[in-house]
Design an enzyme around this catalytic site. Structure first.
Site, mmCIF file in Angstrom:
data_model
loop_
_atom_site.group_PDB
_atom_site.id
_atom_site.type_symbol
_atom_site.label_atom_id
_atom_site.label_comp_id
_atom_site.label_asym_id
_atom_site.label_seq_id
_atom_site.Cartn_x
_atom_site.Cartn_y
_atom_site.Cartn_z
ATOM 1 N N LYS A 57 -3.698 3.057 -5.546
ATOM 2 C CA LYS A 57 -2.909 1.898 -5.973
ATOM 3 C C LYS A 57 -2.583 1.923 -7.463
ATOM 4 O O LYS A 57 -1.534 1.424 -7.885
ATOM 5 C CB LYS A 57 -3.642 0.610 -5.608
ATOM 6 N N GLU B 106 -5.412 -6.722 -11.431
ATOM 7 C CA GLU B 106 -4.058 -7.151 -11.765
ATOM 8 C C GLU B 106 -3.966 -8.668 -11.641
ATOM 9 O O GLU B 106 -4.830 -9.310 -11.030
ATOM 10 C CB GLU B 106 -3.010 -6.474 -10.882
ATOM 11 N N HIS C 184 -7.367 -11.190 4.551
ATOM 12 C CA HIS C 184 -6.330 -10.326 3.979
ATOM 13 C C HIS C 184 -5.607 -9.492 5.031
ATOM 14 O O HIS C 184 -4.961 -8.500 4.697
ATOM 15 C CB HIS C 184 -6.921 -9.405 2.904
ATOM 16 N N ARG D 9 3.458 4.528 6.451
ATOM 17 C CA ARG D 9 3.350 4.713 7.905
ATOM 18 C C ARG D 9 4.163 3.630 8.599
ATOM 19 O O ARG D 9 4.746 2.764 7.950
ATOM 20 C CB ARG D 9 1.888 4.621 8.348
#
Length: 446
Positions: free
Chosen positions: A116, A200, A235, A293
């Site tokens: 990431k 972040e 999540h 994907r």
């Protein structure tokens, strides 16, 4: 076009890929574990190979066993489906090294987007908006505290590798940051094999919106619309819809254009999703990650756009042109994940399915991995089926969805069908005015 394809996955996604492959005249080879021998996708395949016991590490994550099955059956291509080895650059390379066609993006693209932090840096260079955050792994708690003060609370703390929301947590102050950092690092090391952690800015009241892209065989990248994935528990998405009711047309156009830039920046090929956090208050968006994907949410894009994404994946992998000249989404589509879990606490359930009656009617599509008489075990995720509904507009789609949820009968293990009905009756959801905190608020009141 290759003559045969091995589907390196299980359940509903394996069955969904199998059906398109067969419609295209391809021989379809399934692989399965001992626990899945009686599932529908095994019987539907032209040929099926047992690759190991129930433990995923010894079956669906066992690259050697899958490649051996491909060799034994003379498969010419491998489609990884969703999950398991679908985002493994190493497995993609092994498939190519065996002289087989990999139905997915290039291994280098998978590797670059799988980290990431690296993905954030690449997207910033490509001009795609990214949230304030770090540009290299955070090595310890002290550095995390310094970076959080620089970025500004609240911050999102998550493993730099992997997906599915594993190990993620928001921190609003230093004590919660210390806890979130320790959790993220532990999960990163245990689940993903490396402890890199990313920080972040956390966007309060954000929506999670993805844009479906296709990287064509000639190098062109196209965007096929957005999907709102904000209804989440732990999540992970429970309900998805297209188009997002929280994204106005001007913002949508910017998001679609940025997704194309993102795909072009990494030489994307095949189906993928560029995911954003959307700040409704500021009418802005930030790059979250690129999923390399076919996503579980793809049916809503297919229903609204009149396109078969798996067919396009096969054509692109074979170097052929896609079978559409343009996509103009029509109406509204919603997808609900039907899960074998307690509808209040979302704890997984198991057992034999004694009754399975699917809803039928205009605009209804069921992608199912189980059937009456099959057994849900503890070895895999709780996804039983995806209930997908299309309507002329959002109100029409939601009305059809309410009827479909009411008509879906599953007896045996507990399911989340009562929760889905509760969601459909929730004023926030009915109005389209929700964010990623919706499910938490629904449960906090009870």
């Amino acid at each position: 076009m290759f003559e045969s394809v091995l589907v390196a996955n299980r359940g509903e996604i394996a069955g969904r890929i199998l059906r398109t492959a067969r419609a295209m005249g391809l021989k379809v080879i399934a692989v399965y574990s001992e626990a899945d021998a009686d599932l529908p996708f095994v019987a539907e395949a032209d040929e099926a190979v047992l690759i190991g016991p129930a433990d995923p590490a010894r079956s669906y994550l066992n690259a050697a066993a899958i490649l051996e099955a491909a060799h034994r059956t003379n498969a010419r291509a491998v489609h990884p489906g969703s999950g398991f080895l679908a985002e493994s650059a190493a497995f993609a390379r092994q498939v190519a090294d065996r002289g087989l066609v990999w139905v997915g993006p290039p291994p280098l693209t998978i590797a670059r987007m799988g980290d990431k932090i690296n993905a954030r840096n690449l997207m910033k260079e490509a001009g795609v908006p990214v949230a304030p955050g770090v540009w290299e792994p955070v090595p310890d708690t002290g550095t995390a505290i310094e970076e959080a003060e620089r970025i500004g609370y609240p911050v999102m703390v998550k493993p730099a590798a992997g997906a599915g929301g594993i190990g993620m947590a928001a921190a609003h102050h230093e004590p919660s940051l210390r806890e979130a950092y320790a959790t993220a690092r532990t999960h990163a090391e245990r689940v993903f094999g490396q402890g890199d952690v990313l920080l972040e800015r956390y966007v309060e009241g954000a929506r999670h919106v993805g844009v479906q892209i296709l990287g064509l065989a000639d190098g062109m990248v196209v965007a096929l619309g957005d999907r709102d994935c904000s209804v989440q528990r732990r999540h992970q998405e429970v309900a998805v819809e297209t188009p997002s009711p929280g994204v106005p047309p001007a913002l949508r156009e910017r998001m679609l254009a940025a997704a194309v830039h993102a795909g072009e920046a990494v030489g994307y090929r095949g189906a993928g999703t560029v995911e954003y956090l959307v700040d409704p208050a500021a009418q802005d968006f930030f790059f979250l990650e690129m999923t390399t994907r076919l996503q579980a949410e793809h049916p809503v894009t297919e229903m609204a756009g009149g396109i078969d994404l798996v067919e396009q994946q096969f054509r692109i992998a074979a170097g052929e042109p896609v079978s559409f000249t343009g996509v103009a989404p029509r109406g509204h589509a919603v997808e609900f994940r039907v899960l074998a879990e307690d509808p209040r606490h979302f704890l997984p359930g198991t057992g034999e399915i004694k009754v399975w009656e699917e809803p039928v009617g205009d605009g209804i599509r069921i992608d199912a991995g189980y059937a009456e008489g099959t057994t849900v075990t503890t070895h895999y995720g709780p996804l039983l089926a995806k209930l997908c509904v299309h309507g002329d507009d959002r109100d029409h789609a939601l009305a059809r969805a309410r009827a479909a949820v009411d008509a879906f009968r599953i007896e045996g293990p507990p399911t989340n069908l009562p929760f889905l009905r509760e969601l459909l009756d929730r004023p926030e959801f009915a109005a389209g005015a929700y964010d990623t905190g919706l499910v938490g608020r629904m449960r906090a009141r009870r």
